[in-house]
Design a protein around this motif. Structure first.
Motif, short mmCIF file in Angstrom:
data_model
loop_
_atom_site.label_atom_id
_atom_site.label_comp_id
_atom_site.label_asym_id
_atom_site.label_seq_id
_atom_site.Cartn_x
_atom_site.Cartn_y
_atom_site.Cartn_z
N ASP A 1 -7.91 -2.48 1.02
CA ASP A 1 -9.15 -1.48 0.76
C ASP A 1 -9.72 -1.33 -0.89
OD1 ASP A 1 -7.33 0.01 0.93
OD2 ASP A 1 -7.84 1.11 1.23
N ASP A 2 -9.37 -1.96 -1.93
CA ASP A 2 -9.43 -1.94 -2.69
C ASP A 2 -9.26 -3.34 -3.70
OD1 ASP A 2 -8.83 -1.65 -5.91
OD2 ASP A 2 -7.14 0.25 -5.84
N ASP B 1 -4.17 -3.15 3.78
CA ASP B 1 -5.10 -2.74 4.09
C ASP B 1 -7.01 -3.52 3.74
OD1 ASP B 1 -6.68 -1.21 6.62
OD2 ASP B 1 -6.77 0.16 4.06
N CYS C 1 -5.66 -6.34 7.24
CA CYS C 1 -6.87 -6.58 6.06
C CYS C 1 -8.55 -5.29 7.21
CB CYS C 1 -7.21 -7.78 5.53
SG CYS C 1 -6.53 -8.32 4.55
N ARG D 1 -14.61 -2.23 5.49
CA ARG D 1 -15.49 -0.77 4.57
C ARG D 1 -16.09 -0.42 3.47
NH1 ARG D 1 -10.55 1.15 7.34
NH2 ARG D 1 -9.22 1.23 5.88
N ASP E 1 1.10 -1.58 -0.23
CA ASP E 1 -0.24 -0.14 0.10
C ASP E 1 0.89 1.39 -0.29
OD1 ASP E 1 -1.68 -1.40 0.44
OD2 ASP E 1 -3.07 -1.58 2.56
N ARG F 1 -6.01 4.29 9.95
CA ARG F 1 -7.35 4.23 10.08
C ARG F 1 -7.77 3.50 11.15
NH1 ARG F 1 -10.14 4.44 4.14
NH2 ARG F 1 -11.70 4.81 5.05
N GLY G 1 -9.41 -2.89 5.76
CA GLY G 1 -10.69 -2.10 4.80
C GLY G 1 -11.47 -3.20 4.12
#
Length: 425
Positions: A222-223, A220, A246, A251, A192, A284, A248
């Motif tokens: 998140d993609d 994370d 992980c 979210r 990231d 975050r 993310g």
């Protein structure tokens, strides 16, 4: 290292830990998670026999475990030894940043490992930064700590370069290969933070395939598109591949998170979540959707992450606390929560399975209590067994004064049971 440094055992301790006179240790009267009361005989680094309490008679040391629950020892799959115990040097009133001298890093890494060993983790995997101004010095310090801990705990290192792509990452890529030659047990990093996250992950997987070593990436997640590409690449790996924390995924929209979980399960990727908080200075916070991942068939392990550093200045590094949080906040059953810090953590680290059965490794944790749910709630007194000998003890006694009405409550107190002929722990 007050409160955690190893010491030479006295005569009484030698009797309980199994000295050079005998390689046999018998754990007497322990309760297993299924409710049975048993004796467990250890020979060397293996469990030799498990029998009904009072049935195993053998020469050698004996430890009285009446009142204790005996479990497979937990493992720590996501530590940060090189930054552990540095939070005290970061406040406004602090004397200054923590020293990065190799001797100081080695001291902190050793102390952190001993703290976690006291909690029960007999094996630890540490993510260690390489490259930039640190070069390979930080890794060498952690490897020195590993050598100093031999016989007490097993510490392995994941080499973590910051950049791996483009001109800036070329040197780090070469250094990553050198780190594996030095003794790092896995390749990792944080894609990231790289300008080309997909290229970073691809480079890590390529180096791992070359050297036949595991992969353990910090992401994370998140993609969804990036995660799908990574899962497709990881699916062809013969080596163990883990990612974490992980957070993310929590979210993402439900449909996207479920699709990502299915892709990770199909690729055989393990997710190492961090219930106690983030690490690597992540701004975050949050936790991975553990129940969603497990429902999709993803193997989920749990680690502690930061241990009193910039990312988490109050980190405790306690695997039983991680299991407690999985049960209390993620809604897992107590046995599944404990599996995440023991069975699944060991599997993610490439370690053999541990069961309290004959033939399995003698990596055990005895905790004062009778039921797993109670142990996760009030895990004070602990006895840690590594390679067939007691390597750490924590004893807690809680007492209350008499009430003002002049009577005693007559309630049990937490402490050691009365010692029998087998001796006390």
């Amino acid at each position: 290292m007050p409160d955690s440094q190893p010491r030479q055992p006295d005569d009484h301790a030698a009797d309980a830990t199994g000295g050079p006179e005998s390689s046999t240790l018998t754990l007497c009267g322990a309760r297993l998670a299924d409710g049975r009361l048993v004796d467990v005989r250890l020979g060397g680094s293996r469990i030799e026999a498990v029998g009904t309490a009072g049935s195993l008679v053998a020469p050698g040391a004996r430890v009285d475990l009446r009142g204790y629950l005996l479990l497979p020892a937990p493992a720590e799959p996501h530590a940060h030894s090189d930054t552990a115990l540095t939070a005290d040097g970061t406040g406004t009133d602090a004397p200054g940043p923590a020293s990065q001298h190799p001797d100081e890093i080695q001291r902190r890494a050793t102390e952190a490992a001993l703290l976690q060993l006291g909690h029960g983790a007999t094996a630890l995997r540490s993510h260690v930064r390489i490259g930039d101004i640190q070069g390979l010095g930080t890794l060498e310090a952690v490897l020195q700590a590993r050598r100093s801990l031999r016989g007490l705990a097993d510490l392995s290192a994941v080499a973590v370069p910051r950049l791996l792509t483009g001109v800036a990452g070329a040197g780090n890529l070469a250094m990553l290969r050198d780190a594996l030659k030095m003794g790092a047990g896995a390749v990792g990093g944080c894609p990231d933070l790289d300008p080309d996250p997909a290229g970073y992950a691809e480079a890590v997987l390529e180096v791992a395939a070359e050297h036949g070593c595991p992969v353990d990436l910090h992401t994370d997640s998140d993609d969804p598109a990036r995660l799908a590409r990574f899962a497709a690449m990881a699916g062809g790996m013969r080596q163990e591949v883990s990612i974490g924390p992980c957070a993310g995924l929590s979210r993402l929209p439900d449909e996207a998170a479920a699709r990502a979980a299915d892709q990770l399960a199909a690729a055989g990727v393990t997710v190492v979540c961090l219930p106690q908080g983030g690490c690597c200075g992540a701004e975050r916070r949050g936790a991975a959707p553990v129940r969603l991942l497990r429902a999709a068939g993803v193997r989920v392990a749990a680690g502690s992450g930061a241990l009193r550093d910039l990312a988490n200045p109050v980190g405790r590094g306690d695997p039983l606390e991680a299991a407690f949080l999985l049960a209390s906040q993620s809604g897992l059953r107590a046995e599944h929560a404990y599996e995440a810090v023991s069975t699944e953590a060991r599997r993610a680290m490439g370690l053999p399975e541990v069961r309290v059965e004959a033939g399995f490794p003698a990596e055990l944790l005895a905790v004062r209590g009778e039921r797993l749910a109670g142990v996760l709630s009030l895990a004070y007194s602990r006895i840690v067994v590594h390679r067939g000998r007691v390597v750490a003890r924590t004893s807690a006694v809680r007492e209350y004064c008499d009430s003002e009405t002049g009577g005693s409550f007559g309630l049990p107190r937490q402490g050691r049971p009365d010692s029998g002929t087998g001796g006390g722990p």
